[in-house]
Design a protein around this motif. Structure first.
Motif, mmCIF file in Angstrom:
data_model
loop_
_atom_site.group_PDB
_atom_site.id
_atom_site.type_symbol
_atom_site.label_atom_id
_atom_site.label_comp_id
_atom_site.label_asym_id
_atom_site.label_seq_id
_atom_site.Cartn_x
_atom_site.Cartn_y
_atom_site.Cartn_z
ATOM 1 N N GLY A 93 -2.294 6.367 -5.115
ATOM 2 C CA GLY A 93 -3.205 5.367 -4.566
ATOM 3 C C GLY A 93 -2.481 4.362 -3.696
ATOM 4 O O GLY A 93 -2.993 3.945 -2.649
ATOM 5 N N VAL A 94 -1.292 3.976 -4.111
ATOM 6 C CA VAL A 94 -0.479 3.060 -3.301
ATOM 7 C C VAL A 94 -0.111 3.733 -1.984
ATOM 8 O O VAL A 94 -0.203 3.119 -0.912
ATOM 9 N N LEU A 95 0.294 5.007 -2.054
ATOM 10 C CA LEU A 95 0.642 5.754 -0.842
ATOM 11 C C LEU A 95 -0.551 5.819 0.108
ATOM 12 O O LEU A 95 -0.430 5.544 1.302
ATOM 13 N N ARG A 96 -1.705 6.170 -0.423
ATOM 14 C CA ARG A 96 -2.909 6.274 0.405
ATOM 15 C C ARG A 96 -3.253 4.925 1.044
ATOM 16 O O ARG A 96 -3.528 4.836 2.232
ATOM 17 N N ASN A 97 -3.221 3.867 0.244
ATOM 18 C CA ASN A 97 -3.586 2.547 0.771
ATOM 19 C C ASN A 97 -2.557 2.008 1.765
ATOM 20 O O ASN A 97 -2.915 1.290 2.690
ATOM 21 N N THR A 98 -1.301 2.354 1.575
ATOM 22 C CA THR A 98 -0.248 1.885 2.480
ATOM 23 C C THR A 98 -0.267 2.640 3.807
ATOM 24 O O THR A 98 -0.136 2.044 4.873
ATOM 25 N N THR A 99 -0.419 3.958 3.716
ATOM 26 C CA THR A 99 -0.368 4.782 4.926
ATOM 27 C C THR A 99 -1.726 4.900 5.615
ATOM 28 O O THR A 99 -1.783 5.332 6.764
ATOM 29 N N LYS A 100 -2.790 4.565 4.876
ATOM 30 C CA LYS A 100 -4.166 4.728 5.399
ATOM 31 C C LYS A 100 -4.448 6.183 5.744
ATOM 32 O O LYS A 100 -5.186 6.488 6.675
ATOM 33 N N ARG A 101 -3.839 7.094 4.990
ATOM 34 C CA ARG A 101 -3.978 8.531 5.234
ATOM 35 C C ARG A 101 -4.456 9.231 3.973
ATOM 36 O O ARG A 101 -4.118 8.837 2.858
ATOM 37 N N TRP A 102 -5.202 10.308 4.140
ATOM 38 C CA TRP A 102 -5.569 11.195 3.049
ATOM 39 C C TRP A 102 -4.285 11.874 2.591
ATOM 40 O O TRP A 102 -3.511 12.391 3.418
ATOM 41 N N ILE A 103 -3.985 11.869 1.300
ATOM 42 C CA ILE A 103 -2.688 12.351 0.809
ATOM 43 C C ILE A 103 -2.418 13.812 1.185
ATOM 44 O O ILE A 103 -1.301 14.128 1.609
ATOM 45 N N PRO A 104 -3.380 14.746 1.066
ATOM 46 C CA PRO A 104 -3.071 16.118 1.501
ATOM 47 C C PRO A 104 -2.669 16.208 2.977
ATOM 48 O O PRO A 104 -1.793 17.000 3.337
ATOM 49 N N GLU A 105 -3.257 15.391 3.811
ATOM 50 C CA GLU A 105 -2.882 15.364 5.220
ATOM 51 C C GLU A 105 -1.456 14.821 5.385
ATOM 52 O O GLU A 105 -0.651 15.359 6.147
ATOM 53 N N PHE A 106 -1.141 13.770 4.649
ATOM 54 C CA PHE A 106 0.198 13.189 4.673
ATOM 55 C C PHE A 106 1.224 14.207 4.168
ATOM 56 O O PHE A 106 2.286 14.388 4.778
ATOM 57 N N PHE A 107 0.904 14.902 3.055
ATOM 58 C CA PHE A 107 1.777 15.936 2.496
ATOM 59 C C PHE A 107 2.048 17.031 3.527
ATOM 60 O O PHE A 107 3.190 17.439 3.740
ATOM 61 N N THR A 108 0.993 17.493 4.159
ATOM 62 C CA THR A 108 1.134 18.564 5.147
ATOM 63 C C THR A 108 2.022 18.133 6.306
ATOM 64 O O THR A 108 2.950 18.855 6.695
ATOM 65 N N GLU A 109 1.765 16.950 6.843
ATOM 66 C CA GLU A 109 2.519 16.485 8.006
ATOM 67 C C GLU A 109 3.975 16.182 7.692
ATOM 68 O O GLU A 109 4.867 16.537 8.456
ATOM 69 N N HIS A 110 4.220 15.507 6.558
ATOM 70 C CA HIS A 110 5.564 14.998 6.291
ATOM 71 C C HIS A 110 6.426 15.869 5.387
ATOM 72 O O HIS A 110 7.633 15.639 5.301
ATOM 73 N N LEU A 111 5.828 16.860 4.723
ATOM 74 C CA LEU A 111 6.636 17.703 3.843
ATOM 75 C C LEU A 111 6.389 19.189 4.103
ATOM 76 O O LEU A 111 7.327 19.922 4.393
ATOM 77 N N ALA A 112 5.151 19.633 3.993
ATOM 78 C CA ALA A 112 4.872 21.070 4.102
ATOM 79 C C ALA A 112 5.228 21.632 5.477
ATOM 80 O O ALA A 112 5.868 22.686 5.570
ATOM 81 N N ASP A 140 -4.393 20.232 -5.820
ATOM 82 C CA ASP A 140 -5.578 19.882 -6.601
ATOM 83 C C ASP A 140 -6.130 18.539 -6.164
ATOM 84 O O ASP A 140 -5.373 17.592 -5.918
ATOM 85 N N LEU A 141 -7.452 18.488 -6.072
ATOM 86 C CA LEU A 141 -8.124 17.259 -5.688
ATOM 87 C C LEU A 141 -8.904 16.703 -6.873
ATOM 88 O O LEU A 141 -9.383 17.449 -7.731
ATOM 89 N N MET A 142 -9.045 15.399 -6.892
ATOM 90 C CA MET A 142 -9.857 14.719 -7.906
ATOM 91 C C MET A 142 -11.311 14.704 -7.430
ATOM 92 O O MET A 142 -11.594 15.044 -6.277
ATOM 93 N N PRO A 143 -12.240 14.332 -8.296
ATOM 94 C CA PRO A 143 -13.652 14.308 -7.883
ATOM 95 C C PRO A 143 -13.929 13.463 -6.637
ATOM 96 O O PRO A 143 -14.868 13.752 -5.892
ATOM 97 N N ASP A 144 -13.104 12.454 -6.366
ATOM 98 C CA ASP A 144 -13.323 11.632 -5.166
ATOM 99 C C ASP A 144 -12.739 12.271 -3.905
ATOM 100 O O ASP A 144 -12.805 11.697 -2.819
ATOM 101 N N GLY A 145 -12.157 13.476 -4.027
ATOM 102 C CA GLY A 145 -11.622 14.188 -2.871
ATOM 103 C C GLY A 145 -10.166 13.890 -2.562
ATOM 104 O O GLY A 145 -9.585 14.494 -1.670
ATOM 105 N N GLU A 146 -9.556 12.955 -3.296
ATOM 106 C CA GLU A 146 -8.154 12.627 -3.075
ATOM 107 C C GLU A 146 -7.286 13.569 -3.907
ATOM 108 O O GLU A 146 -7.717 14.116 -4.912
ATOM 109 N N GLN A 147 -6.052 13.762 -3.474
ATOM 110 C CA GLN A 147 -5.122 14.628 -4.200
ATOM 111 C C GLN A 147 -4.738 13.998 -5.530
ATOM 112 O O GLN A 147 -4.483 12.799 -5.617
ATOM 113 N N TYR A 148 -4.683 14.827 -6.570
ATOM 114 C CA TYR A 148 -4.201 14.393 -7.882
ATOM 115 C C TYR A 148 -2.692 14.587 -7.895
ATOM 116 O O TYR A 148 -2.204 15.707 -7.751
ATOM 117 N N LEU A 149 -1.933 13.507 -8.049
ATOM 118 C CA LEU A 149 -0.478 13.607 -7.982
ATOM 119 C C LEU A 149 0.183 13.782 -9.345
ATOM 120 O O LEU A 149 1.402 13.898 -9.413
#
Length: 183
Positions: free
Chosen positions: A21-40, A51-60
Motif C-alpha cells: 500500500g505504501v508502494l502504491r501510494n508513493t508511486t501512484k502506480r498499480w503494483i502489477p504494472e510497477f512490477f512488470t516495468e521495474h522487475l519482470a 495474485d490480486l486482492m478483491p480490490d484489484g491490487e496485488q497481494y504482496l
C-alpha cells in the motif's frame, strides 16, 4: 504482547502487504504494472501470475507464480548487487539493506527486508545464506561466498518441517559440498 518490542521478530504476511500500500501510494502506480516495468521486464521474466486482492491490487504477502528460471533470476539479481546483464535494476544500497539483519526470529534465523538469513555449516566452514521462500517450499537461496544461487520448488503447503530440510540438509550436504569440492 509475547515479548518486549525489538527483542524477537515474528513473521507476518500482512506486514509486507501493507508495504504494498505504501508502494502504491508513493508511486501512484498499480503494483502489477510497477512490477512488470521495474522487475519482470528488465529480468526478461515471462508467464508469471500475480495474485490480486478483491480490490484489484496485488497481494504482496504471497501468491506470485513464476517459472523456476525466473525465480532464480531474483537470486542472481541480488547476488550481483542489483544488476542484470550489466544493467542496474535495483540499487546496490537497497540490496545491501534488504539482506542485512533487521530482526531475530530465533537462534538459527534472522530476517532482512523479505529475505530470511541463515548460517549453514559445510564441514568445518560456516557460510552465510539468504533466501526468499514460499509457504509450499519454493526457495530461492543465495550463498554469496560460493557465488551460488539455488532454487527448490515444492507444493508442501503448511509443512515447513518437510521443506526446511532443503536448506538444512540438501543444500549444505550435497549442493554446497559439491561446489566447494569442485565436483
Amino acid at each position: 504482547m509475547v515479548s518486549e518490542p525489538g527483542t524477537k521478530g515474528v513473521y507476518c504476511s500482512a506486514n509486507i502487504n501493507l508495504v504494498g500500500g505504501v508502494l502504491r501510494n508513493t508511486t501512484k502506480r498499480w503494483i502489477p504494472e510497477f512490477f512488470t516495468e521495474h522487475l519482470a521486464t528488465p529480468l526478461q521474466m515471462r508467464d508469471y501470475h500475480l495474485d490480486l486482492m478483491p480490490d484489484g491490487e496485488q497481494y504482496l504477502g504471497g501468491g506470485i507464480y513464476m517459472r523456476p528460471r525466473d525465480a532464480l533470476k531474483l537470486g542472481q539479481l541480488y547476488l550481483s548487487g542489483g544488476t542484470w546483464n550489466g544493467r542496474r535494476v535495483v540499487s546496490k544500497r537497497w540490496v545491501e539493506q534488504s539482506i542485512a539483519k533487521h530482526a531475530t526470529m530465533n537462534e538459527q534465523q534472522t530476517y532482512g527486508y523479505t529475505w530470511w538469513r541463515h548460517e549453514l555449516k559445510v564441514g568445518e566452514r560456516v557460510f552465510s545464506e539468504y533466501e526468499a521462500c514460499g509457504n509450499g517450499g519454493q526457495l530461492v537461496m543465495v550463498v554469496p561466498e560460493l557465488d551460488l544461487v539455488v532454487m527448490f520448488t515444492a507444493g508442501n503447503y503448511n509443512h515447513v518441517a518437510l521443506w526446511r530440510k532443503f536448506r538444512e540438509e540438501l543444500l549444505p550436504r550435497f549442493i554446497m559440498a559439491a561446489v566447494r569440492s569442485g565436483k
